[in-house]
Write an enzyme that holds these catalytic residues in place. Sequence first.
Site, PDB file in Angstrom:
ATOM      1  CE  LYS A  47     -12.826   8.953 -17.625  1.00 30.04           C
ATOM      2  NZ  LYS A  47     -13.700   7.938 -17.497  1.00 30.04           N
TER       3      LYS A  47
ATOM      4  CG  ASP B   5     -10.062  16.799 -14.068  1.00 31.71           C
ATOM      5  OD1 ASP B   5      -9.328  16.342 -14.773  1.00 31.71           O
ATOM      6  OD2 ASP B   5     -10.934  16.249 -13.469  1.00 31.71           O
TER       7      ASP B   5
ATOM      8  NE  ARG C 283      -2.796   0.268   3.415  1.00 31.65           N
ATOM      9  CZ  ARG C 283      -2.224   0.524   4.326  1.00 31.65           C
ATOM     10  NH1 ARG C 283      -1.559   1.718   4.727  1.00 31.65           N
ATOM     11  NH2 ARG C 283      -2.174  -0.449   5.534  1.00 31.65           N
TER      12      ARG C 283
ATOM     13  CE1 TYR D 214     -18.125  11.654 -14.635  1.00 33.90           C
ATOM     14  CE2 TYR D 214     -16.833  11.641 -12.491  1.00 33.90           C
ATOM     15  CZ  TYR D 214     -17.795  11.100 -13.608  1.00 33.90           C
ATOM     16  OH  TYR D 214     -18.349   9.913 -13.241  1.00 33.90           O
TER      17      TYR D 214
HETATM   18  O1  P1T Z   1     -13.876   7.722 -13.317  1.00 39.70           O
HETATM   19  P1  P1T Z   1     -12.584   8.105 -12.547  1.00 39.70           P
HETATM   20  O2  P1T Z   1     -11.404   7.600 -13.301  1.00 39.70           O
HETATM   21  O3  P1T Z   1     -12.832   8.141 -11.200  1.00 39.70           O
HETATM   22  O4  P1T Z   1     -12.368   9.651 -13.178  1.00 39.70           O
HETATM   23  C1  P1T Z   1     -13.440  10.536 -12.650  1.00 39.70           C
HETATM   24  C2  P1T Z   1     -13.082  11.813 -13.635  1.00 39.70           C
HETATM   25  C3  P1T Z   1     -12.428  12.816 -13.372  1.00 39.70           C
HETATM   26  N1  P1T Z   1     -12.366  13.938 -14.193  1.00 39.70           N
HETATM   27  C4  P1T Z   1     -12.893  13.948 -15.510  1.00 39.70           C
HETATM   28  C5  P1T Z   1     -12.574  15.228 -16.128  1.00 39.70           C
HETATM   29  C6  P1T Z   1     -13.584  13.043 -15.770  1.00 39.70           C
HETATM   30  O5  P1T Z   1     -14.163  13.085 -17.171  1.00 39.70           O
HETATM   31  C7  P1T Z   1     -13.804  11.638 -14.798  1.00 39.70           C
HETATM   32  C8  P1T Z   1     -14.514  10.557 -15.431  1.00 39.70           C
HETATM   33  N2  P1T Z   1     -15.526  10.907 -16.551  1.00 39.70           N
HETATM   34  C9  P1T Z   1     -16.221  10.015 -16.970  1.00 39.70           C
HETATM   35  C10 P1T Z   1     -16.572   8.698 -16.652  1.00 39.70           C
HETATM   36  C11 P1T Z   1     -17.095  10.389 -18.045  1.00 39.70           C
HETATM   37  O6  P1T Z   1     -17.668   9.554 -18.971  1.00 39.70           O
HETATM   38  O7  P1T Z   1     -16.993  11.655 -18.293  1.00 39.70           O
END
Ligand code: P1T
Length: 383
Positions: free
Chosen positions: A195, A170, A46, A98
């Site tokens: 992503k 972000d 961890r 988001y």
């Molecule tokens: O899904 P996760 O890895 O926890 O990420 C969250 C997140 C954070 N910031 C942005 C700009 C994001 O687009 C996302 C996640 N977005 C999607 C799942 C979506 O389809 O827009």
Amino acid sequence: MGFATTAIHIGQEPDSATGAVSVPIYQTSTYAQEALGKNKGFEYARTSNPTRLALERNLAALEGAKFGFAFASGMAAIDATLRLVKSGEHVIVSDNTYGGTARLFKRILSNYGIEFDFVDTSEVANVEAAVKDNTRMIFVETPTNPVMIVTDLKAVSEVAHAVGVRVVCDNTFMSPYLQRPLDFGVDIVVHSTTKFLNGHSDGVGGAVVLNDEEDANWIGFVQNSAGAILSPFDSWLVLRGTKTLALRMEQHDKSGRVIAAFLEDHPKVKKIYYPGSISHKQHELAKRQQKGFGSMVSFDVGSLEAARIVLESVKLCTLAESLGGVETLICHPATMTHASVAPEVRNRLGITDGLVRISVGIEDTDDIIADLNQALDKVNRES
Ligand code: P1T
């Protein structure tokens, strides 16, 4: 060292024990210690793991940062970053983010005495006006998900630093290939590595990168104490992804331009949200701040019924949440990614029932256009 070289080599040096060219997946929970207090730099997985460490070094280098931390998801990375703020302190946030980010801030963290103000950060005057004595962080997403609002990172950083406040960006939609927020004065960059960084829609992850040693020590402490770490295998997948980040982002950017131009000219499309369009309010800023425009394009077809027809008629494009993979994904923000945002807020931001968001993949653009064309054509006939 150039970006592509950094992506392929930093953190990804051949394994010192075996010479393995691909960083091994150190699938272990703990490490044998030679004597009390004597180990090879790893005690418990961890706290640290060589595969995760390799990714953390790689991502920090790509963003031009000293420190990097990999988390189990983008949301876990954002949650850890917000641990820099304490009860009674105040955070200014882009009013379009988001949906999950706004949900975390409004529904969870506000229960612990952290105050949030959501403002349109694309107008730096709004940020300046929202600063209070207890403001400790400005959290911006740029371009925003899904209506692609662009915030001037340099201008916001100057306002923030004049009053001793940190700026977090972000950078998920751009990836460090197309935008490097730290170069504009931003203090901390967060990512959903799910992503573009991973790029293949096969793993969920997140990252925080930064330069300030004190803040980095705290993020590392939170990572170890709260434990929302990225697994060795998922770390390896992202490492594999970043090796081709430069190539993929070049193609995503090229293809995004082609698809956006097609949508912009299509009679069934009422409005397009894409910073690469000269009609975008912040096109000049996007040109200055970004190396390209990426492959996220949102467009409004006017009604829920029209959006449903498009989303249910596509064959090559996949109806799914998420973005940034090699395959084209298409979604309906109002009922999917931004369903947790209040309807009046959605409407004010332009996240209408007719809004469709596309993450343009790297398939042949002729095929993507043919697919979108036949789907939009059905709107003609059926609605
Ligand atoms: O899904 P996760 O890895 O926890 O990420 C969250 C997140 C954070 N910031 C942005 C700009 C994001 O687009 C996302 C996640 N977005 C999607 C799942 C979506 O389809 O827009």
